[in-house]
Design a protein around this motif. Sequence first.
Motif, PDB file in Angstrom:
ATOM      1  N   ALA A 119      16.868   2.356  -1.451  1.00 34.91           N
ATOM      2  CA  ALA A 119      16.057   2.111  -2.466  1.00 34.91           C
ATOM      3  C   ALA A 119      15.060   1.312  -2.528  1.00 34.91           C
ATOM      4  CB  ALA A 119      17.001   2.237  -3.892  1.00 34.91           C
ATOM      5  N   ILE A 120      15.630  -0.021  -2.035  1.00 35.46           N
ATOM      6  CA  ILE A 120      14.799  -1.367  -1.860  1.00 35.46           C
ATOM      7  C   ILE A 120      13.730  -1.215  -1.022  1.00 35.46           C
ATOM      8  CG2 ILE A 120      14.748  -3.578  -1.679  1.00 35.46           C
ATOM      9  CD1 ILE A 120      15.838  -2.945  -4.275  1.00 35.46           C
ATOM     10  N   HIS A 121      14.066  -0.382   0.089  1.00 37.53           N
ATOM     11  CA  HIS A 121      13.102  -0.407   1.261  1.00 37.53           C
ATOM     12  C   HIS A 121      12.112   0.769   0.804  1.00 37.53           C
ATOM     13  CE1 HIS A 121      14.273  -3.625   3.911  1.00 37.53           C
ATOM     14  NE2 HIS A 121      15.467  -3.135   3.305  1.00 37.53           N
ATOM     15  N   SER A 122      12.504   1.884   0.209  1.00 41.65           N
ATOM     16  CA  SER A 122      11.553   2.848  -0.283  1.00 41.65           C
ATOM     17  C   SER A 122      10.593   2.214  -1.542  1.00 41.65           C
ATOM     18  CB  SER A 122      12.308   3.939  -1.025  1.00 41.65           C
ATOM     19  OG  SER A 122      12.795   4.648  -0.292  1.00 41.65           O
ATOM     20  N   ALA A 123      10.924   1.421  -2.258  1.00 43.03           N
ATOM     21  CA  ALA A 123      10.034   0.480  -3.010  1.00 43.03           C
ATOM     22  C   ALA A 123       9.003  -0.366  -2.434  1.00 43.03           C
ATOM     23  CB  ALA A 123      11.111  -0.207  -4.218  1.00 43.03           C
ATOM     24  N   PHE A 124       9.774  -1.025  -1.207  1.00 44.78           N
ATOM     25  CA  PHE A 124       8.831  -1.884  -0.647  1.00 44.78           C
ATOM     26  C   PHE A 124       7.855  -1.113   0.161  1.00 44.78           C
ATOM     27  CE2 PHE A 124       8.729  -3.996   3.719  1.00 44.78           C
ATOM     28  CZ  PHE A 124       8.022  -5.122   3.237  1.00 44.78           C
ATOM     29  N   LEU A 125       8.070   0.078   0.588  1.00 42.20           N
ATOM     30  CA  LEU A 125       7.111   1.036   1.168  1.00 42.20           C
ATOM     31  C   LEU A 125       6.200   1.427   0.056  1.00 42.20           C
ATOM     32  CD1 LEU A 125       6.268   2.503   3.873  1.00 42.20           C
ATOM     33  CD2 LEU A 125       7.582   4.418   2.913  1.00 42.20           C
ATOM     34  N   THR A 126       6.467   1.787  -0.956  1.00 49.90           N
ATOM     35  CA  THR A 126       5.672   1.966  -1.962  1.00 49.90           C
ATOM     36  C   THR A 126       4.619   0.891  -2.599  1.00 49.90           C
ATOM     37  OG1 THR A 126       7.367   3.579  -2.968  1.00 49.90           O
ATOM     38  CG2 THR A 126       5.483   3.142  -4.322  1.00 49.90           C
ATOM     39  N   VAL A 127       4.842  -0.082  -2.493  1.00 49.68           N
ATOM     40  CA  VAL A 127       4.219  -1.204  -2.718  1.00 49.68           C
ATOM     41  C   VAL A 127       3.275  -1.321  -1.671  1.00 49.68           C
ATOM     42  CG1 VAL A 127       3.954  -3.784  -3.093  1.00 49.68           C
ATOM     43  CG2 VAL A 127       5.742  -2.511  -4.080  1.00 49.68           C
ATOM     44  N   ILE A 128       3.534  -1.452  -0.159  1.00 46.41           N
ATOM     45  CA  ILE A 128       2.584  -1.514   0.762  1.00 46.41           C
ATOM     46  C   ILE A 128       1.745  -0.340   0.691  1.00 46.41           C
ATOM     47  CG2 ILE A 128       2.645  -1.400   3.365  1.00 46.41           C
ATOM     48  CD1 ILE A 128       5.435  -2.773   3.445  1.00 46.41           C
ATOM     49  N   LEU A 129       2.055   0.616   0.436  1.00 40.08           N
ATOM     50  CA  LEU A 129       1.213   1.708   0.593  1.00 40.08           C
ATOM     51  C   LEU A 129       0.248   1.723  -0.647  1.00 40.08           C
ATOM     52  CD1 LEU A 129       0.634   4.759   1.895  1.00 40.08           C
ATOM     53  CD2 LEU A 129       1.587   5.536  -0.367  1.00 40.08           C
ATOM     54  N   VAL A 130       0.682   1.312  -1.901  1.00 49.67           N
ATOM     55  CA  VAL A 130      -0.325   1.166  -2.815  1.00 49.67           C
ATOM     56  C   VAL A 130      -1.250   0.137  -2.553  1.00 49.67           C
ATOM     57  CG1 VAL A 130      -0.608   0.382  -5.427  1.00 49.67           C
ATOM     58  CG2 VAL A 130       1.265   2.092  -4.522  1.00 49.67           C
ATOM     59  N   VAL A 131      -1.069  -1.225  -1.875  1.00 47.96           N
ATOM     60  CA  VAL A 131      -1.821  -2.177  -1.842  1.00 47.96           C
ATOM     61  C   VAL A 131      -2.770  -1.798  -0.627  1.00 47.96           C
ATOM     62  CG1 VAL A 131      -1.905  -4.642  -0.750  1.00 47.96           C
ATOM     63  CG2 VAL A 131      -0.284  -4.022  -2.539  1.00 47.96           C
ATOM     64  N   GLY A 132      -2.144  -1.411   0.548  1.00 50.06           N
ATOM     65  CA  GLY A 132      -3.066  -0.684   1.610  1.00 50.06           C
ATOM     66  C   GLY A 132      -4.208   0.366   1.109  1.00 50.06           C
ATOM     67  N   THR A 133      -3.673   1.257   0.214  1.00 49.69           N
ATOM     68  CA  THR A 133      -4.657   2.484  -0.270  1.00 49.69           C
ATOM     69  C   THR A 133      -5.589   1.784  -1.238  1.00 49.69           C
ATOM     70  OG1 THR A 133      -2.772   3.903  -0.187  1.00 49.69           O
ATOM     71  CG2 THR A 133      -4.636   4.547  -1.462  1.00 49.69           C
ATOM     72  N   LEU A 134      -5.229   0.727  -1.932  1.00 45.01           N
ATOM     73  CA  LEU A 134      -6.313  -0.062  -2.706  1.00 45.01           C
ATOM     74  C   LEU A 134      -7.501  -0.406  -2.077  1.00 45.01           C
ATOM     75  CD1 LEU A 134      -4.392  -1.636  -5.614  1.00 45.01           C
ATOM     76  CD2 LEU A 134      -6.287   0.078  -5.938  1.00 45.01           C
ATOM     77  N   ILE A 135      -6.860  -1.155  -0.665  1.00 44.52           N
ATOM     78  CA  ILE A 135      -7.736  -1.870   0.115  1.00 44.52           C
ATOM     79  C   ILE A 135      -8.855  -1.080   0.775  1.00 44.52           C
ATOM     80  CG2 ILE A 135      -7.950  -3.226   2.246  1.00 44.52           C
ATOM     81  CD1 ILE A 135      -5.457  -4.860   1.155  1.00 44.52           C
ATOM     82  N   THR A 136      -8.014   0.120   1.264  1.00 38.13           N
ATOM     83  CA  THR A 136      -8.915   1.292   2.126  1.00 38.13           C
ATOM     84  C   THR A 136      -9.744   1.585   0.977  1.00 38.13           C
ATOM     85  OG1 THR A 136      -6.955   1.726   3.419  1.00 38.13           O
ATOM     86  CG2 THR A 136      -8.777   3.579   3.030  1.00 38.13           C
ATOM     87  N   TRP A 137      -9.503   1.954  -0.211  1.00 32.51           N
ATOM     88  CA  TRP A 137     -10.580   2.766  -1.317  1.00 32.51           C
ATOM     89  C   TRP A 137     -11.602   1.448  -1.504  1.00 32.51           C
ATOM     90  CZ3 TRP A 137      -8.981   2.828  -7.158  1.00 32.51           C
ATOM     91  CH2 TRP A 137      -9.712   3.744  -7.777  1.00 32.51           C
ATOM     92  N   GLY A 138     -11.424   0.317  -1.565  1.00 29.92           N
ATOM     93  CA  GLY A 138     -12.300  -0.587  -1.749  1.00 29.92           C
ATOM     94  C   GLY A 138     -13.218  -0.670  -0.609  1.00 29.92           C
ATOM     95  N   VAL A 139     -12.808  -0.882   0.372  1.00 29.53           N
ATOM     96  CA  VAL A 139     -13.575  -1.028   1.483  1.00 29.53           C
ATOM     97  C   VAL A 139     -14.411   0.110   2.041  1.00 29.53           C
ATOM     98  CG1 VAL A 139     -13.478  -1.693   4.092  1.00 29.53           C
ATOM     99  CG2 VAL A 139     -11.904  -2.725   2.648  1.00 29.53           C
ATOM    100  N   THR A 140     -13.847   1.162   1.556  1.00 29.90           N
ATOM    101  CA  THR A 140     -14.537   2.787   1.869  1.00 29.90           C
ATOM    102  C   THR A 140     -15.642   2.536   0.886  1.00 29.90           C
ATOM    103  OG1 THR A 140     -12.677   3.674   2.492  1.00 29.90           O
ATOM    104  CG2 THR A 140     -14.490   5.096   1.852  1.00 29.90           C
ATOM    105  N   ALA A 141     -15.640   2.144  -0.304  1.00 25.91           N
ATOM    106  CA  ALA A 141     -16.721   2.153  -1.301  1.00 25.91           C
ATOM    107  C   ALA A 141     -17.724   1.153  -0.952  1.00 25.91           C
ATOM    108  CB  ALA A 141     -15.931   1.818  -2.761  1.00 25.91           C
ATOM    109  N   ALA A 142     -17.450   0.179  -0.376  1.00 23.37           N
ATOM    110  CA  ALA A 142     -18.106  -1.132   0.113  1.00 23.37           C
ATOM    111  C   ALA A 142     -18.944  -0.523   1.461  1.00 23.37           C
ATOM    112  CB  ALA A 142     -17.725  -2.317   0.576  1.00 23.37           C
ATOM    113  N   VAL A 143     -18.471   0.039   2.062  1.00 21.59           N
ATOM    114  CA  VAL A 143     -19.033   0.651   3.380  1.00 21.59           C
ATOM    115  C   VAL A 143     -19.992   2.005   3.384  1.00 21.59           C
ATOM    116  CG1 VAL A 143     -18.513   1.416   5.760  1.00 21.59           C
ATOM    117  CG2 VAL A 143     -17.460  -0.444   5.049  1.00 21.59           C
ATOM    118  N   PHE A 144     -19.420   2.639   2.546  1.00 22.57           N
ATOM    119  CA  PHE A 144     -20.230   4.172   2.459  1.00 22.57           C
ATOM    120  C   PHE A 144     -20.913   4.220   1.065  1.00 22.57           C
ATOM    121  CE2 PHE A 144     -16.799   5.108   5.698  1.00 22.57           C
ATOM    122  CZ  PHE A 144     -17.593   5.470   6.719  1.00 22.57           C
TER     123      PHE A 144
END
Lengths: 254, 309
Positions: A119-144
């Motif tokens: 459970a804890i490592h699934s939650a950890f993965l969720t946090v990592i994914l959300v942060v990573g996707t937010l960054i991808t989203w922001g950088v994509t908006a900035a680049v494209f």
Amino acid sequence: MNGYLVFARKEAAEIVRTWRIWVLPSIVLFFALTGPPLARFTPELINALAGGQLGQFQLPPPTYVDAYGQWIKNLAQIVLFSLIVMYGGLVSSETKSGTAAFVLTKPVSRTAFVVDKAAIHSAFLTVILVVGTLITWGVTAAVFGAAPARTLWEAALLWLVLGVFFIAVMTLLSVLIPSAPGAAGAGLGCYALLSIAAIWEPVRINSPAGLAGQAASLAAGIGIPSPVWAVATSLAASVALVWLAASVFHRKEL
Amino acid sequence: MNAAIEAVGLTKDFGRKRALDAIDLSVEEGSIFAFLGPNGAGKTTMIRLLTGLARPSAGSLRVLGRAVASADNAVRASIGYLADVPAFYNWMTARETMRFVGSLYGMTGVQLEQRAELLLDLAGLGGVGARIGEYSRGMRQRLGVAQALISAPRLLLLDEPTSALDPMGRKDVLDLIASLRGRTTVFFSTHILADAERVCDTVAILNRGHVVVQAPMEELKQRYSKQKILVEVTGGAEALAAAIAASAWASSISLGTGGVIEITVNDLAAAQHAIPVLLSSHGAGIERLTVEELDLEEVFVQLVGGARS
């Protein structure tokens, strides 16, 4: 219930205070930051590398879809492989070092030990994914200059279900196989088997085998059949795998 | 008095190797019980069975009135345990470990903080802020003892608790164990006989998976103490030794330097009557004639040494 909460807190603290906080987040952060620029400059890079060999062939101008596709591809391959290798010793590292015996001679059940880890490592993965996707989203908006949210988040969340499924797989394998590299190898074997199984359409549509492909399609803006069944069976299989891991762990001598 | 630990026909096999062979054992509540044996005798296996980390191949084992097989968190909440090689989370400090362990036992707030502080001070780790990964083996063992006591357990299982300690550390731990007498049942395994002799009420000696003897310490020493007689004579020791060796009541004899004869006897009363007669008939002057009390080490060697050879 006390044992569940206390051990879960320990597991979360261990993530923050050991190598675990660096490895997977660093990999995800790296791809989140570099994916969109790489997608933006891929045509120039290919032209520079290929020189005149492309002739009259022109690569289409890159868009946010390429950045999203790159992100999901990285998640489905490098991040998933890293996750499998990292969690090869999720349980066995504690049995081998003696810390499992240290904890399990206290009022903590073996079920709590295994379930908390998953459970804890699934939650950890969720946090990592959300942060990573937010960054991808922001950088994509900035680049494209354009970055529709829905496509990206649907694809990322679909991949998250696959990530959680593999954490459950690794939980079971790390209970069954005392060697962490051995369990990681078996985990990669499961990944390969799932990839092969995805060739058969009913399996692809209704099981975890098709999640990576469906996430990639979503990121590319290609419509897919409803992923409800694939998500439902993946989550059910995850729960069943963790239950099985706890059950096997109960019978183990430490 | 209730039994805190009760084993009947307890057997443990590892593949084709039998680590414990039909052990019967009873440990009274509130006693300090030493489980002695040479390396590889099965001491750690016994403690692993008691903690539920391993399962018996045959026989029954009850801890605090409950079968170990069905022991749950409620039973584990009454047990403190120190492993022979204590393992901790290396990224924690000693204080964090104490808080973690205390929390697992349901302790919180001021009660937990005070208890942790007290035990860390007792273990000599009060001012140590380093992570456990940097600890020596002795420090780990002292922390192991402290964490085992955090919940003031009814039963304390200690596997070789003093093996990695320096003399001062050993004394502190043994004093601590002795201070628990009557309040906590202490079951500790050791191969350091002096430790057992110093603090325990009852001893079981284990060898090759068998309990060779189980008895209260005093009874054990008494049982064997009347079997050794030391005779020191002014002269003619060789001839006297030969005459004693020919006697039916003498099991073995050894002639030392300075006219000292050590006799292990199988009939003390007969020996006590016959030796003065032999001394007189050989015209030997007496320097010393004593019935020696064997210490635990001699009892141990007598019981285990023969079996090993």
